[in-house]
Write an enzyme that holds these catalytic residues in place. Structure first.
Site, mmCIF file in Angstrom:
data_model
loop_
_atom_site.group_PDB
_atom_site.id
_atom_site.type_symbol
_atom_site.label_atom_id
_atom_site.label_comp_id
_atom_site.label_asym_id
_atom_site.label_seq_id
_atom_site.Cartn_x
_atom_site.Cartn_y
_atom_site.Cartn_z
ATOM 1 N N GLY A 96 -6.415 1.705 6.787
ATOM 2 C CA GLY A 96 -5.392 1.446 7.799
ATOM 3 C C GLY A 96 -5.854 0.488 8.887
ATOM 4 O O GLY A 96 -5.188 -0.509 9.187
ATOM 5 N N GLU A 115 11.286 17.260 12.709
ATOM 6 C CA GLU A 115 11.570 16.991 11.298
ATOM 7 C C GLU A 115 10.734 17.956 10.445
ATOM 8 O O GLU A 115 9.508 17.944 10.512
ATOM 9 C CB GLU A 115 11.179 15.544 10.977
ATOM 10 C CG GLU A 115 11.530 15.132 9.572
ATOM 11 C CD GLU A 115 11.085 13.713 9.266
ATOM 12 O OE1 GLU A 115 9.916 13.374 9.550
ATOM 13 O OE2 GLU A 115 11.891 12.948 8.725
ATOM 14 N N GLU A 129 10.241 2.166 10.065
ATOM 15 C CA GLU A 129 11.327 3.015 9.536
ATOM 16 C C GLU A 129 10.757 4.430 9.527
ATOM 17 O O GLU A 129 9.887 4.742 8.706
ATOM 18 C CB GLU A 129 11.696 2.601 8.101
ATOM 19 C CG GLU A 129 12.003 1.128 7.921
ATOM 20 C CD GLU A 129 13.354 0.703 8.471
ATOM 21 O OE1 GLU A 129 14.196 1.593 8.718
ATOM 22 O OE2 GLU A 129 13.548 -0.507 8.670
ATOM 23 N N LYS A 135 0.859 -1.183 0.000
ATOM 24 C CA LYS A 135 0.000 0.000 0.000
ATOM 25 C C LYS A 135 0.897 1.236 0.000
ATOM 26 O O LYS A 135 1.413 1.670 1.035
ATOM 27 C CB LYS A 135 -0.927 0.029 1.228
ATOM 28 C CG LYS A 135 -2.073 0.994 1.010
ATOM 29 C CD LYS A 135 -2.306 1.993 2.125
ATOM 30 C CE LYS A 135 -1.461 3.151 2.359
ATOM 31 N NZ LYS A 135 -1.528 4.306 1.468
ATOM 32 N N GLY A 149 -4.529 5.716 3.599
ATOM 33 C CA GLY A 149 -4.226 5.047 4.870
ATOM 34 C C GLY A 149 -5.362 5.217 5.858
ATOM 35 O O GLY A 149 -5.693 4.305 6.624
ATOM 36 N N CYS A 208 14.239 11.349 4.685
ATOM 37 C CA CYS A 208 14.185 10.952 6.098
ATOM 38 C C CYS A 208 15.533 11.145 6.766
ATOM 39 O O CYS A 208 15.610 11.534 7.918
ATOM 40 C CB CYS A 208 13.724 9.503 6.206
ATOM 41 S SG CYS A 208 14.579 8.420 5.059
HETATM 42 P P1 NAD Z 1 2.846 9.180 6.708
HETATM 43 O O1 NAD Z 1 3.119 8.555 8.034
HETATM 44 O O2 NAD Z 1 1.846 10.270 6.646
HETATM 45 O O3 NAD Z 1 2.318 8.057 5.674
HETATM 46 C C1 NAD Z 1 3.075 6.887 5.436
HETATM 47 C C2 NAD Z 1 2.133 5.821 4.884
HETATM 48 O O4 NAD Z 1 1.210 5.458 5.909
HETATM 49 C C3 NAD Z 1 1.294 6.260 3.690
HETATM 50 O O5 NAD Z 1 1.201 5.202 2.763
HETATM 51 C C4 NAD Z 1 -0.067 6.522 4.320
HETATM 52 O O6 NAD Z 1 -1.146 6.385 3.421
HETATM 53 C C5 NAD Z 1 -0.096 5.424 5.359
HETATM 54 N N1 NAD Z 1 -1.067 5.593 6.442
HETATM 55 C C6 NAD Z 1 -1.662 6.726 6.872
HETATM 56 N N2 NAD Z 1 -2.491 6.451 7.902
HETATM 57 C C7 NAD Z 1 -2.421 5.118 8.121
HETATM 58 C C8 NAD Z 1 -3.035 4.229 9.034
HETATM 59 N N3 NAD Z 1 -3.882 4.643 9.962
HETATM 60 N N4 NAD Z 1 -2.734 2.928 8.968
HETATM 61 C C9 NAD Z 1 -1.845 2.466 8.045
HETATM 62 N N5 NAD Z 1 -1.221 3.265 7.149
HETATM 63 C C10 NAD Z 1 -1.507 4.577 7.191
HETATM 64 O O7 NAD Z 1 4.254 9.614 6.113
HETATM 65 P P2 NAD Z 1 4.554 10.389 4.758
HETATM 66 O O8 NAD Z 1 4.163 11.809 4.926
HETATM 67 O O9 NAD Z 1 4.051 9.632 3.604
HETATM 68 O O10 NAD Z 1 6.147 10.257 4.717
HETATM 69 C C11 NAD Z 1 7.003 11.095 5.394
HETATM 70 C C12 NAD Z 1 7.582 10.432 6.624
HETATM 71 O O11 NAD Z 1 8.216 9.195 6.282
HETATM 72 C C13 NAD Z 1 8.678 11.281 7.240
HETATM 73 O O12 NAD Z 1 8.554 11.272 8.640
HETATM 74 C C14 NAD Z 1 9.957 10.568 6.812
HETATM 75 O O13 NAD Z 1 11.074 10.810 7.637
HETATM 76 C C15 NAD Z 1 9.511 9.141 6.866
HETATM 77 N N6 NAD Z 1 10.415 8.300 6.074
HETATM 78 C C16 NAD Z 1 11.263 7.444 6.728
HETATM 79 C C17 NAD Z 1 12.155 6.669 6.002
HETATM 80 C C18 NAD Z 1 13.103 5.718 6.663
HETATM 81 O O14 NAD Z 1 13.672 4.888 5.967
HETATM 82 N N7 NAD Z 1 13.317 5.795 7.959
HETATM 83 C C19 NAD Z 1 12.158 6.763 4.612
HETATM 84 C C20 NAD Z 1 11.290 7.632 3.982
HETATM 85 C C21 NAD Z 1 10.414 8.405 4.731
#
Ligand code: NAD
Length: 478
Positions: free
Chosen positions: A207, A382, A245, A170, A203, A279
């Protein structure tokens, strides 16, 4: 316009059962770029059912068969590389040059690294009369963010395929173009029906069902901390493995003997590249107080020379950020930096001056703050945008303690001429990945965070390990 009406479930392209349509816009212009049909809970169920059905056969394949599949996916990925670069630029707004040089190779290489790691892994080991087997955990849900839309799904999918797991992916709803292309690549490479399933959905809609699903054995989640907390809580009643992650506030320590050009180059590349939407972005730059003025002068000159603008122009360094929401969030942080007393060196609120065609785009000025203290909001949270916080330090021990004074622990950067000292400093950083000077980024090693940057490891053999269960069979002589 891209029109995506189908998901990939059980080896077939089909319309979502619970259908809603999302219009996507080009981050560089704000104009529509396409539509994607999103699904709902029923689509999660049919994808999980397909993955569950495919697991017994795929979980029993030999490592040689899975190596062949991974190599076939890597080869097909290479064939579709330009399509993938165009897709990433269309959905994320990253400069096409960056999509070609970083986004696509980082995704493609995951399949080759996983194949190589799988060849070298011993999944069965004997200790006297005990046999130790490492077996695939089962059906895995993968939830991915939008900022590295080629790399993030590829890293998880490659590791899970190597382990023998079946997959429900997803991706973030803002980046479906690259996800659909990945499904096409897996289909063309011959992944058996049900082994890889793609669900496009919000999500917030699916989710709860996905996280709590009794037929999912593991979730690999990459995204923000607050969403991760909800995923972990919802998954707890089924005691499934949840690998996270998450975000970062990664420090770059510029050591007193650092070469100025290398220090500035690292700062610019890793803090501002991908419009700061990384990230592991080097968003805190720790500089010896006695070298602060010379560093800021060189940094300001370097930032002034960066081309911000049309992602499709060959010489663009920085494109827009992905969305109006992301732009608003970054502006709030810039205002907060000013309000809390940080000194604005360059950039700041508002949009940079750009041609008329780009006025609807979500462009941010590359922004540098000096006189930042580590307790300011812009040093702790962040931002996920092109905003650097430069913090002065008085001794190397002081720098290490500032670097580690963060709820996060994803990445670190050390710049110094004495590489032995740089390595000693790296060893003291509480982060999962440290880059010294201008070393090339290595995707064939482990990736993951300490502290609130998550609990998992991805890529190569470390990634594969997350998708395995360990079984001991005791009392066997042969
Ligand atoms: P986000 O947490 O808003 O969304 C991540 C994913 O979770 C999306 O696919 C979203 O649709 C899904 N999601 C949302 N609500 C959910 C729920 N209730 N249940 C299950 N899934 C749900 O993050 P974002 O804005 O897409 O990405 C940015 C974040 O990701 C930043 O904090 C960044 O640092 C982090 N990130 C971390 C890494 C790493 O390797 N550590 C890599 C890339 C990004």
């Amino acid at each position: 316009m891209r029109e995506l009406h189908n998901m990939y479930v059980d080896g077939r392209w089909s319309a979502p059962v619970e259908r809603s349509v999302l219009e996507l816009s080009d981050p560089a212009t704000g104009r529509p770029s396409g539509h994607v049909a999103l699904g709902g809970v029923a689509d999660v169920d049919r994808a999980v059912t397909a993955a569950r059905r495919a697991f017994p056969a795929f979980g029993a394949t030999t490592t040689a068969e899975r190596v062949d599949l991974l190599e076939a996916v890597g080869a097909e990925y290479a064939r579709r590389a330009e399509d993938m670069a165009q897709a990433v630029t269309a959905e994320l707004g990253s400069p096409l040059a960056l999509s070609r040089s970083l986004h696509v190779p980082s995704g493609q290489s995951q399949f080759h690294h996983a194949a190589q790691a799988l060849r070298d892994l011993d999944l069965v080991e004997r200790r006297g009369r005990t046999w130790i087997r490492r077996e695939p955990i089962g059906v895995c849900a993968m939830i991915t963010p939008w900022n590295y839309p080629a790399l993030q799904p590829a890293g998880k999918v490659a590791s899970a395929l190597a382990a023998g797991c079946t997959i429900v992916l997803k991706p973030a709803q803002l980046t479906p173009y690259s996800a659909v292309l990945l499904a096409e690549i897996l289909e063309a490479a011959g992944a058996p029906a049900g082994v890889f399933n793609l669900v496009l959905a919000r999500g917030s809609v699916i989710g709860d069902t996905l996280n709590a699903h009794p037929q999912i054995d593991m979730i690999s989640f990459t995204g923000s901390g607050p969403v991760a907390v909800g995923v972990v809580a919802a998954a707890a009643p089924t005691a499934k493995r949840v690998v996270t992650e998450l975000g970062g506030k990664s420090p770059q320590i510029v050591l007193p003997d650092a070469d100025l050009d290398t220090a500035v180059h690292t700062a610019v590349l890793y803090a501002l590249g991908n419009s700061g939407q990384t990230c592991g972005a080097a968003s805190r730059t720790l500089v010896p107080r006695e070298r602060l003025d010379e560093f800021l002068t060189a940094l300001t000159t370097a930032v002034a020379g960066l081309k911000v603008g049309d992602p499709r122009a060959e010489d663009t360094f920085m494109g827009p950020v992905i969305s109006a929401d992301q732009w608003d969030t970054i502006q709030d942080y810039i205002h907060q930096g000013i309000d809390e007393g940080a000194r604005l060196i360059t950039g700041g609120p508002g949009k940079p001056e750009l041609p008329d065609a780009l006025t609807g785009g979500h462009f941010v000025k590359p922004t540098v703050f000096a006189d930042v203290t580590n307790d300011m909001t812009i040093a702790r949270e962040e931002i996920f945008g092109p905003v650097m916080s430069v913090i002065a330090y008085d001794s190397v021990e002081d720098a290490i303690s500032i670097a580690n004074d963060s709820p996060y622990g994803l990445c670190g950067y050390v710049t110094g001429t004495d590489v032995r000292q740089a390595r000693t400093v790296a060893e003291k950083m509480r982060t999962g990945y440290v880059l010294i000077n201008d070393a090339d980024f290595d995707f064939n090693t482990s990736w993951g965070g300490y502290k609130q940057s998550g609990n998992g490891r991805e890529w190569a053999d470390f990634g594969i390990g997350e998708y395995l269960e360990t079984k001991s069979i005791v009392g066997v002589d042969t």
